[in-house]
Design a protein around this motif. Structure first.
Motif, PDB file in Angstrom:
ATOM      1  N   LYS B   6       5.130 -39.612  -6.042  1.00  0.00           N
ATOM      2  CA  LYS B   6       4.825 -40.662  -7.025  1.00  0.00           C
ATOM      3  C   LYS B   6       5.752 -40.533  -8.234  1.00  0.00           C
ATOM      4  O   LYS B   6       6.241 -39.443  -8.530  1.00  0.00           O
ATOM      5  N   ILE B   7       5.929 -41.626  -8.918  1.00  0.00           N
ATOM      6  CA  ILE B   7       6.635 -41.564 -10.199  1.00  0.00           C
ATOM      7  C   ILE B   7       5.589 -41.182 -11.246  1.00  0.00           C
ATOM      8  O   ILE B   7       4.674 -41.963 -11.524  1.00  0.00           O
ATOM      9  N   GLU B   8       5.713 -39.994 -11.764  1.00  0.00           N
ATOM     10  CA  GLU B   8       4.668 -39.515 -12.672  1.00  0.00           C
ATOM     11  C   GLU B   8       5.133 -39.444 -14.115  1.00  0.00           C
ATOM     12  O   GLU B   8       4.332 -39.223 -15.017  1.00  0.00           O
ATOM     13  N   ARG B   9       6.437 -39.600 -14.316  1.00  0.00           N
ATOM     14  CA  ARG B   9       6.943 -39.548 -15.697  1.00  0.00           C
ATOM     15  C   ARG B   9       7.915 -40.696 -15.907  1.00  0.00           C
ATOM     16  O   ARG B   9       8.519 -41.203 -14.952  1.00  0.00           O
ATOM     17  N   GLU B  10       8.078 -41.076 -17.152  1.00  0.00           N
ATOM     18  CA  GLU B  10       9.035 -42.137 -17.461  1.00  0.00           C
ATOM     19  C   GLU B  10      10.460 -41.644 -17.225  1.00  0.00           C
ATOM     20  O   GLU B  10      10.750 -40.452 -17.380  1.00  0.00           O
ATOM     21  N   MET B  11      11.317 -42.598 -16.901  1.00  0.00           N
ATOM     22  CA  MET B  11      12.706 -42.254 -16.585  1.00  0.00           C
ATOM     23  C   MET B  11      13.378 -41.490 -17.736  1.00  0.00           C
ATOM     24  O   MET B  11      14.075 -40.496 -17.523  1.00  0.00           O
ATOM     25  N   LEU B  12      13.134 -41.934 -18.955  1.00  0.00           N
ATOM     26  CA  LEU B  12      13.781 -41.289 -20.107  1.00  0.00           C
ATOM     27  C   LEU B  12      13.338 -39.832 -20.224  1.00  0.00           C
ATOM     28  O   LEU B  12      14.145 -38.940 -20.528  1.00  0.00           O
ATOM     29  N   GLU B  13      12.072 -39.595 -19.951  1.00  0.00           N
ATOM     30  CA  GLU B  13      11.546 -38.228 -20.019  1.00  0.00           C
ATOM     31  C   GLU B  13      12.156 -37.366 -18.914  1.00  0.00           C
ATOM     32  O   GLU B  13      12.497 -36.202 -19.139  1.00  0.00           O
ATOM     33  N   VAL B  15      15.113 -37.850 -17.283  1.00  0.00           N
ATOM     34  CA  VAL B  15      16.561 -37.601 -17.425  1.00  0.00           C
ATOM     35  C   VAL B  15      16.837 -36.600 -18.547  1.00  0.00           C
ATOM     36  O   VAL B  15      17.837 -35.892 -18.530  1.00  0.00           O
ATOM     37  N   GLN B  16      15.940 -36.545 -19.510  1.00  0.00           N
ATOM     38  CA  GLN B  16      16.159 -35.587 -20.600  1.00  0.00           C
ATOM     39  C   GLN B  16      16.181 -34.156 -20.072  1.00  0.00           C
ATOM     40  O   GLN B  16      16.887 -33.297 -20.594  1.00  0.00           O
ATOM     41  N   ASP B  17      15.410 -33.908 -19.004  1.00  0.00           N
ATOM     42  CA  ASP B  17      15.351 -32.551 -18.444  1.00  0.00           C
ATOM     43  C   ASP B  17      16.624 -32.165 -17.700  1.00  0.00           C
ATOM     44  O   ASP B  17      16.802 -30.993 -17.349  1.00  0.00           O
ATOM     45  N   GLU B  18      17.469 -33.138 -17.449  1.00  0.00           N
ATOM     46  CA  GLU B  18      18.658 -32.851 -16.639  1.00  0.00           C
ATOM     47  C   GLU B  18      19.495 -31.714 -17.230  1.00  0.00           C
ATOM     48  O   GLU B  18      20.018 -30.870 -16.499  1.00  0.00           O
ATOM     49  N   TYR B  48      11.788 -36.762  -6.138  1.00  0.00           N
ATOM     50  CA  TYR B  48      12.258 -37.957  -6.873  1.00  0.00           C
ATOM     51  C   TYR B  48      13.004 -37.530  -8.137  1.00  0.00           C
ATOM     52  O   TYR B  48      14.090 -38.027  -8.440  1.00  0.00           O
ATOM     53  N   ILE B  52      17.174 -37.741  -9.235  1.00  0.00           N
ATOM     54  CA  ILE B  52      17.766 -38.251 -10.487  1.00  0.00           C
ATOM     55  C   ILE B  52      18.720 -37.223 -11.091  1.00  0.00           C
ATOM     56  O   ILE B  52      19.843 -37.557 -11.476  1.00  0.00           O
TER      57      ILE B  52
END
Lengths: 913, 94
Positions: B6-13, B15-18, B48, B52
């Motif tokens: 599932k998508i459990e977090r927003e995309m911005l959140e 990608v910040q972890d990248e 997922y 990213i």
């Protein structure tokens, strides 16, 4: 330049929006000889079409179709492309021309110098979703929008300055070094900090970190531990580099500067002046350099070896420090040939208050600076073992004295101050720590007298403070003690820490001073009454924190350098970008998972009072990076300066400002395109919750040569899908999202997707769920039939729901409108939602001084699509392309050509009249 | 690990972890090529989110795919050798 009346025009026509329609109109009008301004809010022209994979029905490469138009528009001698520029208002003048206000956004990149090498993008440390790939992948804040961008220039997105950075008086950029530590680049983080402030290690220990007070995370789970991150960064760096890696700058100047005082402000001024090439000598009256950092701060807070290493950062530049050399007259420095002087003598003159009984034999009254100096410098500590000490005062210096005395095995240590505990000038956490270490805090007490009790013990008697008043700034104004409330504290030693005054007596005859001894300076330049003498720090501010003194040293150095070079002094200093709106950041991140701060490693109180060892410990790399990753990237760009470091063309300019313009134009074409409906609005279809439910535009990106993945893969796990569903009419012809219109292009672009997927994944099954197929254009029906011939499975049925199955695939529930009929379910491993399109209503806000009419569906109304295409209700203001209704690329080109013809007619008619 | 994702977090959140996760992924790939589900399982993160992060790493030249997808449809990814004169990171201080 042609004119419609006596007023000269900047352009014959302005075109707002540089997608296919805008570029086509611009090229047509340019070819006719008209001067065209082509305005685009993004940093590249090309619109949405350049992001497509291929175009239907020919399956020509979209880049091959669109890039020639981009190049033609960009290089046409009659067209001025104005990218990264937004129109603010359009007003029609009485003579039929238009006045347009617009602004070029600050890109922070010099487009003339940028070569499009993308080194800045690779080095950038802030990742954000890539809107040009419809959020399928991340890009960087410094970025070139897409590979075919025209112009191919980088831009840096900044949404204001991060609160931490905005608040630092020294101009340090916590957002930057935190971002670098997060990215695992602690060496670059150190260098980035060093460029702003050289006392990196000292700040990592002793700064009161106003940045942490402004941290937006502080409004969530707790502030990011910025100072602890800095400590990790500097400890790693100093462990690897016992001495600086650099020497004096190459371009040495003949100018000589004297810095009086080697505190944080003076050393910072010396550092920046030496970096500018001046010959700098620091004069320090004490035997060791460092000022309050050396003499006023206990070693458990400010280890002296860290301070020594910090000072090497300054002396490595060639700065000479003469210790044991007090300066008594500025005139003497001038006589020695110094061209400019910085006074940073600090606040080390203790305030003495009379105490009744001060002559009591066997008791000792001393000032706080003497006590701290003796404990910080020299080989032996004063012997106070077994003695009772009372410290008068409630500020940080009083706390430093008390906590130092505890470590020197005093029998008891008490703090007596007038303020109630919650109003003590010291930081609350420091009072708490002192409490933990056994310091007795007697807040709200006024000294009465010293006396010896019946057992012969010296006692300090005090009264309870009944009323106390403070100024608006929080300073003590007045108080009244309550008679009859006497209490006593054992007091063999009384230390006065009730305020420090500026050490400026020596300069009273040479500089303008206030009665309190504060040096008066120009607020902007820090220039004193003597134009070659500058001053800063506590001698100017009164009691201040380290970063304030450093900030003043840096500011003064900036203006001293200008003065010495003979440059104008009426220029501003420092980054003036406004602070990010914290509430916006909080709103953006409100649904994010809470991330608790890393528990800082601290020695327990009983252990830490045994020695002067630092009681705070350094985080591990994993802890530091985890903590740094709690940063919310408030300003978007972190100002980590990596782009500056790697740019081979030196084209990054963080001082760039938006540029406002006003243009007079003969006519305007609006061609700002359409909006894409957010498929998440169709909640039962799972977009936004199931990763393998994607939108049509995302599918186009997966199929494009510049795709975000290495093929058509599922976002959930990178698997090549085998059974793909394409679902038509999501949010078009759909009253549930208030969009009754057919999107006109969804059927055909879905047929295109099906054909391209079958080419990319020959073994995959592709099913299109449709209500009806609208293949009305030339060659469209053939294109549709071709897909059937290739094996695309068409199911006439409306999909109502998409659910994820245990195996990770999705079940589509649909109404079978042909065949067996009834409600059916079918399993797929990738679902593509062909989304509807919406009108772009932005242009209605741009036209001022009247109303730009909309049609029933909120598109710009054409007066008559048949006889007067592109004409709006405002004469001379035209609309082209999807702004008046979504259409495919050939129809858009046609419509844009019509708009160009209408503009030509308008301009020529105006001239004829 | 369950295949349900599932998508459990927003995309911005995510990608910040990248910036933190990419080094962990790189450390894993230094031991040998892996598919996205294999990376996800090793790092205890959703596939997922790994997708990213990994494709951002691929975009900026840190990783690359090997050959064709396996019979299950998954590619393996490996660390990409960078040219010695790569100026982006770790270049000379100015």
């Amino acid at each position: 330049m042609p004119t419609l009346d006596s007023k000269p025009l900047d352009y014959d026509v302005m075109i707002v929006g540089a997608g296919v329609a805008g570029m086509e109109s611009a090229a047509s009008l340019g070819d006719m000889g008209y001067k065209v301004a082509l305005v685009e809010k993004n940093s590249s022209i090309g619109g949405r079409s350049i992001l497509l994979s291929k175009v239907f029905p020919t399956l020509d490469c979209a880049s091959c179709i669109v890039t020639p138009k981009m190049a033609a528009a960009a290089h046409h001698p009659q067209i001025d492309p104005m990218v990264y520029t937004e129109v603010d208002s359009i007003v029609r003048n009485g003579d039929g021309t238009f006045t347009v206000d617009l602004h070029k956004k600050a890109s922070y990149v010099d487009f003339d110098a940028c070569t499009g090498c993308a080194q800045c993008e690779i080095a950038c440390t802030v990742a954000v979703p890539d809107q040009y790939n419809y959020d399928l992948v991340a890009r960087r804040v410094a970025h070139i929008p897409f590979p075919q961008a025209v112009p191919k220039k980088a831009v840096i997105e900044r949404h204001g300055q991060a609160p931490c950075t905005h608040t630092c008086p020294a101009g340090v950029k916590p957002s930057g070094f935190v971002s670098l530590v997060r990215a695992g680049r602690h060496e670059q983080a150190f260098h980035m900090h060093l460029a702003d402030a050289p006392m990196v290690g000292s700040l990592s220990r002793a700064c009161y970190a106003p940045c942490e007070g402004e941290c937006t995370r502080g409004d969530k789970e707790g502030t990011v531990h910025i100072r602890a991150i800095k400590r990790y960064m500097v400890d790693r760096y100093y462990a690897d580099h016992a001495v600086p890696e650099y020497g004096p700058v190459e371009n040495q100047l003949a100018t000589r500067v004297a810095v009086v005082g080697s505190g944080p402000g003076g050393l910072t001024a010396a550092f920046h002046l030496a970096k500018a090439g001046h010959q700098v000598t620091v004069f320090e009256a004490e035997s060791h350099a460092g000022g309050m950092l050396r003499h006023g701060m206990p070693r458990y807070r400010m280890p002296k070896e860290i301070l020594d290493r910090d000072i090497l950062n300054i002396t490595a530049l060639g700065v000479e420090i003469q210790t044991g050399t007090p300066v008594n007259r500025i005139a003497e420095l001038k006589a020695q040939g110094f061209d400019a002087v910085y006074i940073g003598v600090g606040n080390q003159k203790p305030r003495i208050i009379p105490i009744e009984g001060r002559e009591l034999p066997g008791t000792e009254i001393q000032d706080c600076m003497r006590f701290l100096r003796e404990t910080n410098v020299g080989d032996e500590l004063p012997d106070i073992k077994g003695k009772h000490m009372v410290v008068l005062g409630g500020g940080n210096v009083a706390l430093d004295v008390a906590r130092t005395a505890v470590r020197m095995e005093a029998a008891s240590v008490s703090i007596l101050c007038l303020e109630p505990r919650e109003k003590m000038p010291a930081h609350g956490w420091e009072v708490e720590e002192a409490d933990e270490e056994g310091v007795r805090i007697c807040a709200g007490g006024a000294t009465k007298r010293l006396y010896r009790d019946a057992e012969g013990q010296a006692q300090l008697e005090y009264l309870k403070v009944g009323t106390i008043e403070f100024t608006e700034e929080g300073k003590l104004k007045s108080f009244k003690a309550t008679p009859g409330t006497e209490q006593s504290l054992p007091a063999d030693i009384v230390v006065l820490a009730v305020g420090l005054g500026p050490s400026t007596d020596a300069f009273r005859d040479e500089l303008g001073l206030t009665p309190g001894g504060i040096i008066t300076v120009d607020d902007q330049t820090l220039q004193t009454s003597d134009p070659v003498v500058f001053a800063g720090g506590d001698a100017v501010l009164g009691p201040s924190i380290i970063v304030e003194a450093m900030g003043q040293g840096r500011r003064a150095a900036f203006y001293m350098d200008r003065m010495l070079r003979g440059e104008a002094m009426d220029v501003s200093f420092g980054d003036t970008l406004e602070m990010t709106d914290k509430q916006t950041v909080l709103d953006t991140s409100k649904s994010w998972r809470p991330v608790a701060p890393v528990a800082l490693p601290v020695r327990p109180p009983k252990e830490r009072v045994q020695s002067f060892e630092c009681y705070e410990q350094t985080m591990t790399e994993a802890e530091a990076r985890h903590e740094a990753n709690r940063c919310l990237n408030c300003g978007e760009c972190s100002q980590c300066q990596e782009c500056v470091r790697v740019c081979p063309a030196f084209c990054i300019d963080f001082d760039m400002k938006p540029k406002a313009m006003q243009l007079q134009v003969g006519s305007v074409i609006l061609s700002t395109g359409y909006e894409i409906l957010d498929p998440a609005r169709k909640v039962p279809l799972g977009y936004g919750t199931i990763p393998d439910v994607i939108s049509g535009p995302q599918m186009d990106r997966l199929l494009a040569p510049t795709r975000p993945y290495n093929g058509v893969l599922r976002p959930s796990d990178g698997k090549e899908p085998e059974n793909i569903a394409i679902v038509l009419c999501n949010g078009s012809r759909d009253h549930t999202v208030c969009n009754p219109l057919c999107c006109r292009i969804g059927c055909m672009y879905s047929v295109k997707h099906a054909q391209l997927v079958m080419g990319a994944l020959p073994l995959a099954d592709v099913t299109i769920y449709y209500i009806d197929i609208r293949a009305f254009g030339k060659g469209y029906d053939e294109f549709y039939e071709q897909s059937k011939g290739m094996g695309v499975n068409y199911v006439k049925g409306k999909v109502a729901r998409v659910e994820q199955l245990e195996n990770g695939n999705m079940a589509l529930s649909y109404e079978d409108m042909e065949g067996a009929r009834g409600l059916k379910k079918r399993e797929h491993d990738l679902v593509v939602l062909t989304v509807g399109f919406l009108p772009n209503t932005e242009p209605f806000k741009l036209y001022k001084g009247g109303t730009l009419d909309a049609d029933d569906f909120d598109y710009v109304r054409e007066l008559d699509p048949v006889s007067e295409p592109c004409c709006t209700n405002v004469a001379g203001l035209f609309a082209a392309g999807a702004l008046v209704g979504v259409r495919d690329i050939p129809d858009t080109v046609l419509h844009a050509g019509a708009a160009a013809a209408q503009v030509a007619t308008y301009l020529e008619s105006a001239r004829a009249n | 690990m369950s295949p349900i994702c599932k998508i459990e977090r927003e995309m911005l959140e995510i990608v910040q972890d990248e910036m933190v996760m990419k080094d962990r992924i790189a450390a894993l790939l230094a031991q040998g090529p892996r598919t996205i589900p294999e990376i996800a399982e090793a790092l205890h993160h959703s596939s997922y989110e790994v997708t990213i992060w990994l494709f951002a790493m691929r975009r900026y030249g840190d990783v690359e795919e090997i050959g064709r997808a396996d019979v299950d449809g998954y590619f393996k990814y490996e660390l990409k050798e960078k040219p010695a004169n790569d100026a982006a990171v770790g270049s000379e201080e100015r």
